[in-house]
Design a protein around this motif. Sequence first.
Motif, short mmCIF file in Angstrom:
data_model
loop_
_atom_site.label_atom_id
_atom_site.label_comp_id
_atom_site.label_asym_id
_atom_site.label_seq_id
_atom_site.Cartn_x
_atom_site.Cartn_y
_atom_site.Cartn_z
N VAL A 310 0.84 -1.20 0.00
CA VAL A 310 0.00 0.00 0.00
C VAL A 310 0.87 1.25 0.00
O VAL A 310 0.62 2.21 -0.74
CB VAL A 310 -0.95 -0.01 1.21
CG1 VAL A 310 -1.73 1.31 1.30
CG2 VAL A 310 -1.92 -1.18 1.13
N TYR A 311 1.91 1.24 0.84
CA TYR A 311 2.83 2.37 0.83
C TYR A 311 3.44 2.57 -0.56
O TYR A 311 3.52 3.71 -1.05
CB TYR A 311 3.97 2.14 1.83
CG TYR A 311 3.60 2.37 3.27
CD1 TYR A 311 3.13 3.59 3.71
CD2 TYR A 311 3.74 1.36 4.21
CE1 TYR A 311 2.80 3.80 5.03
CE2 TYR A 311 3.42 1.56 5.54
CZ TYR A 311 2.94 2.78 5.95
OH TYR A 311 2.62 2.99 7.26
N GLY A 312 3.88 1.47 -1.15
CA GLY A 312 4.47 1.58 -2.48
C GLY A 312 3.49 2.14 -3.49
O GLY A 312 3.85 2.99 -4.31
N LEU A 313 2.24 1.69 -3.43
CA LEU A 313 1.22 2.18 -4.35
C LEU A 313 0.96 3.67 -4.14
O LEU A 313 0.91 4.45 -5.10
CB LEU A 313 -0.08 1.39 -4.15
CG LEU A 313 -1.31 1.89 -4.92
CD1 LEU A 313 -1.09 1.77 -6.42
CD2 LEU A 313 -2.55 1.12 -4.49
N VAL A 314 0.78 4.08 -2.88
CA VAL A 314 0.50 5.49 -2.58
C VAL A 314 1.64 6.39 -3.03
O VAL A 314 1.42 7.43 -3.67
CB VAL A 314 0.22 5.67 -1.07
CG1 VAL A 314 0.15 7.15 -0.71
CG2 VAL A 314 -1.08 4.97 -0.69
N PHE A 315 2.87 5.99 -2.73
CA PHE A 315 4.01 6.82 -3.12
C PHE A 315 4.21 6.80 -4.63
O PHE A 315 4.70 7.78 -5.21
CB PHE A 315 5.27 6.37 -2.41
CG PHE A 315 5.45 7.00 -1.06
CD1 PHE A 315 6.31 8.07 -0.89
CD2 PHE A 315 4.73 6.54 0.04
CE1 PHE A 315 6.47 8.66 0.36
CE2 PHE A 315 4.86 7.14 1.28
CZ PHE A 315 5.73 8.20 1.45
N LEU A 316 3.83 5.70 -5.28
CA LEU A 316 3.91 5.65 -6.74
C LEU A 316 2.93 6.66 -7.35
O LEU A 316 3.27 7.38 -8.30
CB LEU A 316 3.58 4.24 -7.23
CG LEU A 316 3.67 4.00 -8.74
CD1 LEU A 316 5.12 4.15 -9.21
CD2 LEU A 316 3.14 2.61 -9.09
N VAL A 317 1.72 6.74 -6.77
CA VAL A 317 0.73 7.70 -7.26
C VAL A 317 1.17 9.13 -6.97
O VAL A 317 1.01 10.03 -7.80
CB VAL A 317 -0.65 7.41 -6.61
CG1 VAL A 317 -1.64 8.51 -6.95
CG2 VAL A 317 -1.18 6.06 -7.06
N LEU A 318 1.75 9.34 -5.78
CA LEU A 318 2.15 10.69 -5.38
C LEU A 318 3.46 11.15 -6.02
O LEU A 318 3.78 12.34 -5.95
CB LEU A 318 2.30 10.76 -3.86
CG LEU A 318 1.02 10.59 -3.03
CD1 LEU A 318 1.36 10.62 -1.54
CD2 LEU A 318 0.00 11.66 -3.36
N SER A 319 4.20 10.22 -6.60
CA SER A 319 5.52 10.57 -7.10
C SER A 319 5.47 11.67 -8.15
O SER A 319 6.41 12.45 -8.29
CB SER A 319 6.22 9.34 -7.68
OG SER A 319 5.48 8.81 -8.76
N GLY A 320 4.35 11.74 -8.88
CA GLY A 320 4.21 12.80 -9.89
C GLY A 320 4.05 14.17 -9.29
O GLY A 320 4.23 15.18 -9.98
N TYR A 321 3.67 14.23 -8.01
CA TYR A 321 3.45 15.51 -7.35
C TYR A 321 4.60 15.90 -6.43
O TYR A 321 4.60 16.99 -5.86
CB TYR A 321 2.16 15.46 -6.53
CG TYR A 321 0.94 15.10 -7.35
CD1 TYR A 321 0.23 16.07 -8.05
CD2 TYR A 321 0.52 13.78 -7.45
CE1 TYR A 321 -0.87 15.75 -8.81
CE2 TYR A 321 -0.59 13.44 -8.21
CZ TYR A 321 -1.29 14.42 -8.89
OH TYR A 321 -2.38 14.09 -9.65
N LEU A 322 5.55 14.99 -6.25
CA LEU A 322 6.70 15.27 -5.39
C LEU A 322 7.77 16.01 -6.18
O LEU A 322 7.80 15.97 -7.42
CB LEU A 322 7.28 13.96 -4.85
CG LEU A 322 6.37 13.14 -3.93
CD1 LEU A 322 7.02 11.81 -3.60
CD2 LEU A 322 6.07 13.91 -2.64
N PRO A 323 8.67 16.72 -5.49
CA PRO A 323 9.78 17.38 -6.19
C PRO A 323 10.58 16.36 -7.02
O PRO A 323 10.81 15.23 -6.58
CB PRO A 323 10.63 17.96 -5.05
CG PRO A 323 9.68 18.10 -3.90
CD PRO A 323 8.69 16.98 -4.04
N SER A 324 11.00 16.77 -8.18
CA SER A 324 11.71 15.85 -9.07
C SER A 324 12.99 15.33 -8.45
O SER A 324 13.42 14.21 -8.73
CB SER A 324 12.03 16.55 -10.40
OG SER A 324 12.81 17.72 -10.16
N ALA A 325 13.60 16.13 -7.57
CA ALA A 325 14.83 15.68 -6.91
C ALA A 325 14.58 14.49 -6.00
O ALA A 325 15.50 13.75 -5.67
CB ALA A 325 15.43 16.82 -6.10
#
Length: 464
Positions: A310-325
């Motif tokens: 679940v953590y992996g899924l959530v962070f995968l979805v949020l990765s587009g909104y996180l800083p590129s760095a």
Amino acid sequence: MELFATTALIALLSAVVATILGYPIGNWLAGTGRKTRQLVSAFLLVPFLLPAFLIGITLLPLQPNAFNSITGILWIIGAHVFMNVGFMARVVSANQIPADQMEAASLDGASGLIKRFAIELPQQLAGMLSAGLLVALYSATSYGLVLTLGAGRVDTLETEIATAALRDLDLSLALALALLQTALTLCFFYLARSIGAEPTPLFGEKETASTGSKLGGVLAALLLAAIVIVFAGVFVRAITYGPGLVENFANLAGRGGRQILNISVAEAALNSLRNLLVAALIALPVAWLAAGRKKTSYLVLLPIGISPVVYGLVFLVLSGYLPSALSGTWLLVPIVQSLFLIPLSYQVLRPARQSVSTEIKDAALLDGAFGWKMFTQVEGPLVRKPLSVAAAFVALGSLGEFGAASFLAYGSQATLPLVMFRLISRPGPENLGMAMAAASLFIAVALAVVWIISLEARTQRQER
């Protein structure tokens, strides 16, 4: 809802059976001599310290080729019990009733059975329930183990989340299943809180008057035999599979038969070690601060029941909104790992910090010991053993993490569990030999960690 029921059934039965078997084994441990207790406890804890996917790999060759979903569920529950009975036994052994209480009960004419179930068990119950909650949460989130032993015949919330997200690219279904998995965790926490679960020490040195348990001795012997047989089988397969022992270990520097891996096993191990250091630097300080609070915080324990998938899924979805760095780097994996390593560290550190006398801390404060000085000169030395145990748990937990890494680690950032799973899922004796060689190293590391913890305990007693 069928997936919800299956996942809950596996988790509850795993926790209940591990607790029932761990109770007599723990009582037997408490009645043995100190050296015997240390040695046996070390071996019993090794399966608990190993990642779930690795337990699945070690048991996979013993599994029959023809089985259905029911027998698959039984294999998964059996693997969970194999992993966690030693942990439950250690909790029971470390939380025996002080000798003066038992002597007083004997003077009042209480029989052995009455002392066991009317005096000992009620006082041990809170710690056993807390440990049982931990086992249930781990069993509900053992994605790698279900994937290896379920062989596609057993579906849980975790496996379906991964299938929906990674194979079918159906994020809405994956998120709906993730909410169900989180709801299951909340149910477990509500149940544990309502029946009075409370974290207790894993390593106690109280003077007890335990008479041991004959049944526990028999069960401990059977469990030790099972551990030796299973792990010896891994070493034997590392010698006999593929081109042989020397070449299997030498091949860890390569990419497997037909170059099926993107990076070598050795490079993946370095990635895992790097992730371990970052996760530990996050998890241990946070757990230390949370463990110092007066009240038990179930919010700190909550993340351990949320699946790494679940953590992996959530962070995968949020990765587009996180800083590129951040979103495009390897840092996401250890950050996610630290979220569920914090509760594990807290479970160990909480009883230890609470046991430090307030008089000692108040006196240190009057002498000017604040912050870092309080840790290095007062509390740290007093709880050195639990601190080293928490660090060991964090290290092995990060090294063996599989679920979140399967979403977030790819290409040259793959971790050791990912490449090991890829090796066993591809045909060829060379790949299987490499997987067994890597598993042997993992088991050897776990044994070394347990041995170091045991040496630490002896050193502390000598200093006292």
